[in-house]
Design a protein around this motif. Structure first.
Motif, PDB file in Angstrom:
ATOM      1  N   ASP A   1       4.746 -12.362  -1.686  1.00  8.23           N
ATOM      2  CA  ASP A   1       6.332 -12.803  -1.458  1.00  8.23           C
ATOM      3  C   ASP A   1       6.647 -11.209  -1.065  1.00  8.23           C
ATOM      4  O   ASP A   1       6.517  -9.786  -1.748  1.00  8.23           O
ATOM      5  CB  ASP A   1       7.119 -12.545  -2.281  1.00  8.23           C
ATOM      6  CG  ASP A   1       8.152 -13.789  -2.222  1.00  8.23           C
ATOM      7  OD1 ASP A   1       8.517 -12.208  -0.924  1.00  8.23           O
ATOM      8  OD2 ASP A   1       8.986 -13.458  -2.630  1.00  8.23           O
ATOM      9  N   ARG A   2       6.683 -10.686   0.333  1.00  3.85           N
ATOM     10  CA  ARG A   2       7.014  -9.060   1.024  1.00  3.85           C
ATOM     11  C   ARG A   2       8.061  -9.140   0.893  1.00  3.85           C
ATOM     12  O   ARG A   2       8.434  -7.979   0.898  1.00  3.85           O
ATOM     13  CB  ARG A   2       6.257  -8.897   1.966  1.00  3.85           C
ATOM     14  CG  ARG A   2       4.543  -8.640   2.243  1.00  3.85           C
ATOM     15  CD  ARG A   2       4.282  -8.550   2.992  1.00  3.85           C
ATOM     16  NE  ARG A   2       3.903  -7.045   3.173  1.00  3.85           N
ATOM     17  CZ  ARG A   2       4.451  -6.444   3.915  1.00  3.85           C
ATOM     18  NH1 ARG A   2       5.291  -6.636   4.557  1.00  3.85           N
ATOM     19  NH2 ARG A   2       4.432  -4.682   2.939  1.00  3.85           N
ATOM     20  N   ASN A   3       9.500  -9.994   0.397  1.00  6.41           N
ATOM     21  CA  ASN A   3      10.392  -9.859   0.766  1.00  6.41           C
ATOM     22  C   ASN A   3      11.258  -9.169  -0.016  1.00  6.41           C
ATOM     23  O   ASN A   3      12.699  -9.460  -0.308  1.00  6.41           O
ATOM     24  CB  ASN A   3      11.203 -10.875   1.580  1.00  6.41           C
ATOM     25  CG  ASN A   3      10.234 -11.168   3.340  1.00  6.41           C
ATOM     26  OD1 ASN A   3      10.799 -10.149   3.615  1.00  6.41           O
ATOM     27  ND2 ASN A   3      11.336 -12.391   2.898  1.00  6.41           N
TER      28      ASN A   3
ATOM     29  N   THR B   1       5.796   0.894  10.566  1.00  2.29           N
ATOM     30  CA  THR B   1       6.027   0.463   9.709  1.00  2.29           C
ATOM     31  C   THR B   1       6.839  -1.101   9.385  1.00  2.29           C
ATOM     32  O   THR B   1       7.263  -1.496  10.138  1.00  2.29           O
ATOM     33  CB  THR B   1       7.760   1.487   9.330  1.00  2.29           C
ATOM     34  OG1 THR B   1       7.549   2.452   9.672  1.00  2.29           O
ATOM     35  CG2 THR B   1       8.398   1.067   8.112  1.00  2.29           C
ATOM     36  N   CYS B   2       6.534  -1.438   8.241  1.00  3.95           N
ATOM     37  CA  CYS B   2       6.262  -2.910   8.317  1.00  3.95           C
ATOM     38  C   CYS B   2       8.115  -2.819   7.671  1.00  3.95           C
ATOM     39  O   CYS B   2       7.964  -2.213   7.514  1.00  3.95           O
ATOM     40  CB  CYS B   2       5.557  -3.564   7.733  1.00  3.95           C
ATOM     41  SG  CYS B   2       6.136  -2.620   5.562  1.00  3.95           S
ATOM     42  N   GLN B   3       7.626  -4.546   7.911  1.00  2.00           N
ATOM     43  CA  GLN B   3       9.087  -5.142   8.150  1.00  2.00           C
ATOM     44  C   GLN B   3      10.545  -4.752   6.693  1.00  2.00           C
ATOM     45  O   GLN B   3      11.377  -4.164   6.571  1.00  2.00           O
ATOM     46  CB  GLN B   3      10.110  -6.293   8.353  1.00  2.00           C
ATOM     47  CG  GLN B   3      11.738  -7.077   8.140  1.00  2.00           C
ATOM     48  CD  GLN B   3      11.069  -8.680   8.376  1.00  2.00           C
ATOM     49  OE1 GLN B   3      10.650  -8.845   7.486  1.00  2.00           O
ATOM     50  NE2 GLN B   3      11.942  -9.342   9.361  1.00  2.00           N
ATOM     51  N   ARG B   4       9.037  -4.678   5.392  1.00  2.00           N
ATOM     52  CA  ARG B   4       9.889  -4.808   4.193  1.00  2.00           C
ATOM     53  C   ARG B   4      10.498  -2.740   4.391  1.00  2.00           C
ATOM     54  O   ARG B   4      11.077  -2.373   4.084  1.00  2.00           O
ATOM     55  CB  ARG B   4       9.141  -4.926   2.904  1.00  2.00           C
ATOM     56  CG  ARG B   4       9.243  -4.765   1.655  1.00  2.00           C
ATOM     57  CD  ARG B   4       7.703  -4.401   0.432  1.00  2.00           C
ATOM     58  NE  ARG B   4       7.380  -4.004   0.932  1.00  2.00           N
ATOM     59  CZ  ARG B   4       5.958  -4.050   0.042  1.00  2.00           C
ATOM     60  NH1 ARG B   4       5.985  -5.139  -0.516  1.00  2.00           N
ATOM     61  NH2 ARG B   4       4.841  -3.683   0.520  1.00  2.00           N
ATOM     62  N   CYS B   5       8.803  -2.010   4.302  1.00  2.00           N
ATOM     63  CA  CYS B   5       9.315  -0.784   4.273  1.00  2.00           C
ATOM     64  C   CYS B   5      11.008   0.089   5.128  1.00  2.00           C
ATOM     65  O   CYS B   5      11.423   0.856   4.670  1.00  2.00           O
ATOM     66  CB  CYS B   5       8.014   0.153   4.733  1.00  2.00           C
ATOM     67  SG  CYS B   5       7.070   0.148   3.783  1.00  2.00           S
ATOM     68  N   GLY B   6      10.784  -0.214   5.794  1.00  2.00           N
ATOM     69  CA  GLY B   6      12.173  -0.580   7.103  1.00  2.00           C
ATOM     70  C   GLY B   6      13.010  -0.460   6.424  1.00  2.00           C
ATOM     71  O   GLY B   6      14.083  -0.441   6.972  1.00  2.00           O
TER      72      GLY B   6
ATOM     73  N   VAL C   1      -1.252  -0.860  10.799  1.00  2.00           N
ATOM     74  CA  VAL C   1      -1.143  -0.161   9.944  1.00  2.00           C
ATOM     75  C   VAL C   1       0.358   0.195   8.622  1.00  2.00           C
ATOM     76  O   VAL C   1       0.247   0.782  10.315  1.00  2.00           O
ATOM     77  CB  VAL C   1      -2.398   0.749   8.875  1.00  2.00           C
ATOM     78  CG1 VAL C   1      -2.070   1.188   7.460  1.00  2.00           C
ATOM     79  CG2 VAL C   1      -3.405  -0.018   9.132  1.00  2.00           C
ATOM     80  N   CYS C   2       0.678  -0.548   8.677  1.00  2.00           N
ATOM     81  CA  CYS C   2       1.906   0.479   7.831  1.00  2.00           C
ATOM     82  C   CYS C   2       1.238   1.746   6.905  1.00  2.00           C
ATOM     83  O   CYS C   2       0.572   1.685   6.510  1.00  2.00           O
ATOM     84  CB  CYS C   2       2.752  -0.327   6.670  1.00  2.00           C
ATOM     85  SG  CYS C   2       4.918   0.146   6.333  1.00  2.00           S
ATOM     86  N   ALA C   3       3.014   2.533   7.488  1.00  2.00           N
ATOM     87  CA  ALA C   3       2.291   3.949   7.725  1.00  2.00           C
ATOM     88  C   ALA C   3       3.351   4.406   5.743  1.00  2.00           C
ATOM     89  O   ALA C   3       2.595   5.500   5.090  1.00  2.00           O
ATOM     90  CB  ALA C   3       2.643   5.124   8.075  1.00  2.00           C
ATOM     91  N   ARG C   4       3.625   3.340   5.343  1.00  2.00           N
ATOM     92  CA  ARG C   4       4.452   3.794   4.200  1.00  2.00           C
ATOM     93  C   ARG C   4       3.697   2.909   3.137  1.00  2.00           C
ATOM     94  O   ARG C   4       3.483   3.503   1.724  1.00  2.00           O
ATOM     95  CB  ARG C   4       5.527   2.846   3.894  1.00  2.00           C
ATOM     96  CG  ARG C   4       6.358   4.424   5.054  1.00  2.00           C
ATOM     97  CD  ARG C   4       7.590   3.587   5.993  1.00  2.00           C
ATOM     98  NE  ARG C   4       8.761   4.542   6.144  1.00  2.00           N
ATOM     99  CZ  ARG C   4       9.797   5.071   5.897  1.00  2.00           C
ATOM    100  NH1 ARG C   4       9.859   4.987   4.262  1.00  2.00           N
ATOM    101  NH2 ARG C   4      10.228   6.176   6.810  1.00  2.00           N
ATOM    102  N   CYS C   5       3.515   1.610   3.124  1.00  2.00           N
ATOM    103  CA  CYS C   5       3.232   0.828   2.011  1.00  2.00           C
ATOM    104  C   CYS C   5       0.861   0.642   2.666  1.00  2.00           C
ATOM    105  O   CYS C   5       0.815  -0.015   1.293  1.00  2.00           O
ATOM    106  CB  CYS C   5       3.971  -0.223   1.752  1.00  2.00           C
ATOM    107  SG  CYS C   5       3.544  -1.946   2.906  1.00  2.00           S
ATOM    108  N   GLY C   6       0.529   0.756   3.321  1.00  2.00           N
ATOM    109  CA  GLY C   6       0.104   0.469   3.678  1.00  2.00           C
ATOM    110  C   GLY C   6      -0.634  -0.921   3.703  1.00  2.00           C
ATOM    111  O   GLY C   6      -1.592  -1.298   4.485  1.00  2.00           O
TER     112      GLY C   6
HETATM  113 ZN   LIG Z   1       4.827  -0.925   4.570  1.00  2.00          ZN
END
Ligand SMILES: [Zn+2]
Ligand SMILES: [Zn+2]
Length: 385
Positions: free
Chosen positions: A195-197, A146-151, A61-66
Motif C-alpha cells: 500500500d503506497r498510500n 517525484t512519485c505521487q506519494r512523495c508529491g 525513478v522517484c528521486a525522493r523515495c527510490g
Molecule cells: Zn517517492
C-alpha cells in the motif's frame, strides 16, 4: 514414419538416434508430436538466439523515495541506489532461450553520465550438450521524477488527524510516545502489503497533547482504536468538509479525538465519594472501569459502571513518587510503624495485605491523605489487571 525422425526436416542430414527413454515410442509420443521433428545441430544453432534483450531501458525513478514506475503504477523496489535499480530493471527485461540449461550471468554496470548506466551482461549456459555464451550491452536511462506519494507528502497532504488528549491532564510521554509508535507501525504494516498510500504526514506536539496527520481515514481510525484499546478512554470522530474534487464530489477530512482516561496505572487517587472511607487507591488499569488496589488494606477496588474510568477523585501522587523508608516495627495485623521519610519520626500507618512482615524497608507515599505503604514495583507489575 519412423524414418522421417532420423533426418533433419530442414537440410535432410541424418540426426543422431534419440536417447533410450525417448525412443520407446516414435509414432505417438505425446510430448513431441510428429510434426515437430528435431533439427540437426547446425540448423538448430543457425536460428538459436540465446539472449533476448531490449535496445535500451527507460526507467522512471522517484528521486525522493527510490520507487520505480512499472506498468502504470509506482512500485517500491527497495533499491539502495540507481545502479541497483538498473540491475533490477535489466534482470526483468532480459530473457534467455528456454532450451538452455545451467544458465549463469553477470553484469558490469558502467556509469556513463548521471542518468545513463550501460549494463554489460555476460551469459553462459549449455544447450544440446554444447556450451554457449553471449554478451549484450543494454543502456539504462534513468528519469528522475517525484512519485505521487512523495508529491503528496511534500505538499503536506493529509486526510485525517488524530488528536491525542487526556481528561483533566495532559497525556504522559509514555502515551504520546506510544501513539507515535502505533502510527508508524500501522503505516509500516500497510506499506509491507504494497500500500503506497499509507503515510504519516506530520506529528506535532501541542500544549494539551499530540496531533498526528495521516494520509487516510482508515489509518486515523486504526491509530485511535489501538490507543483506546491499550490505554482506555474514548474516541470521537468528526468530519470537516475541506473541498470538492475535480468531479464535484465533496472531500471530507476526519478528525479522531482520542480522550484518554483521567488516571493512569501507577496513580494514587483519593476517591471523593467514598462513603466507607476505605483509603486511597493505587490505579492498576483504566481500561473499561477503573481498577486498583486500596493502599490501606490491599483490597481490590473497581469503579462502578456509571463511574467508568473517571470516578470523582483527586490525585495524590504516583507510585514513582514513593520513597523507600525503614520499617520500625510491626504493631499488629492492621498497623505498622515506619519512619516518615521527611521528619524521620516513627509513625503508625495502615498495614495492607501486600506488606511483607520480613521487609526492612518499604516504599511509602506521603500525600495530603497521609502516609501509605505502596506495593513493591515488581509486585505491582505482576498484579496488573
Ligand atoms: Zn517517492
Ligand atoms: Zn539440418
Amino acid at each position: 514414419m519412423s524414418e522421417s525422425r532420423a533426418f533433419c526436416p530442414r537440410c535432410g542430414d541424418p540426426v543422431p538416434e534419440r536417447s533410450a527413454d525417448d525412443e520407446s515410442d516414435d509414432a505417438a509420443d505425446p510430448l513431441r508430436p510428429g510434426s515437430e521433428v528435431d533439427l540437426c545441430d547446425s540448423c538448430y544453432f543457425e536460428d538459436f538466439d540465446f539472449v533476448d534483450a531490449p535496445n535500451r531501458i527507460d526507467v522512471r525513478v522517484c528521486a525522493r523515495c527510490g520507487a520505480v514506475y512499472r506498468g502504470n503504477r509506482w512500485v517500491d523496489v527497495g533499491a539502495q541506489d540507481y545502479t541497483d535499480i538498473a540491475i533490477e530493471e535489466v534482470s526483468e527485461a532480459l530473457s534467455v532461450h528456454v532450451d538452455v540449461e545451467d544458465v549463469a550471468w553477470q553484469v558490469e554496470p558502467e556509469q556513463v553520465d548521471q542518468n545513463t548506466i550501460r549494463m554489460h551482461c555476460f551469459f553462459t549456459g549449455v544447450v544440446r550438450g554444447t556450451p554457449v555464451e553471449e554478451q549484450v550491452m543494454v543502456p539504462v536511462k534513468i528519469a528522475r521524477q517525484t512519485c505521487q506519494r512523495c508529491g503528496r507528502i511534500a505538499g503536506d497532504y493529509y486526510a485525517s488527524i488524530v488528536q491525542i488528549r487526556a481528561e483533566g491532564r495532559t497525556p504522559t510521554s509514555e502515551e504520546t510516545d506510544r501513539a507515535k509508535e502505533i502510527a508508524h507501525s500501522i503505516v509500516a504494516d500497510m506499506e509491507a502489503t504494497g500500500d503506497r498510500n499509507a503515510f504519516v504526514t506530520e506529528v506535532s506536539e501541542t500544549d494539551d497533547g499530540l496531533n498526528i496527520k495521516v494520509s487516510t481515514n482508515k489509518i486515523g481510525k486504526k491509530i485511535s482504536n489501538k490507543m483506546v484499546e491499550e490505554f482506555g478512554g474514548t474516541v470521537n470522530d468528526a468530519e470537516t468538509l475541506v473541498t470538492e474534487d475535480s468531479d464535484g464530489n465533496e472531500v471530507y477530512r476526519v478528525t479522531f479525538a482520542v480522550r484518554l482516561p483521567p488516571y493512569t496505572p501507577g496513580d494514587v487517587i483519593d476517591l471523593a465519594d467514598d462513603a466507607d472511607d476505605d483509603g486511597p487507591v493505587l490505579v492498576r488499569s483504566a481500561r473499561g472501569n477503573l481498577k486498583g488496589t486500596r493502599v490501606t488494606t490491599g483490597e481490590r477496588y473497581e469503579a462502578s459502571y456509571e463511574e467508568g474510568n473517571s470516578p470523582d477523585a483527586r490525585k495524590l501522587g504516583e507510585h514513582e513518587d514513593a520513597e523507600e523508608t525503614t520499617v520500625v516495627t510491626v504493631e499488629d495485623e492492621n498497623a505498622v510503624q515506619v519512619l516518615d521519610p521527611e521528619t524521620y519520626q516513627a509513625k503508625t500507618v495502615a498495614r495492607p495485605d501486600y506488606f511483607d512482615a520480613d521487609a526492612e524497608t518499604v516504599p511509602v507515599l506521603k500525600s495530603r491523605a497521609g502516609l501509605h505503604i505502596l506495593p513493591d514495583e515488581s509486585a505491582s507489575a505482576s498484579a496488573e489487571e
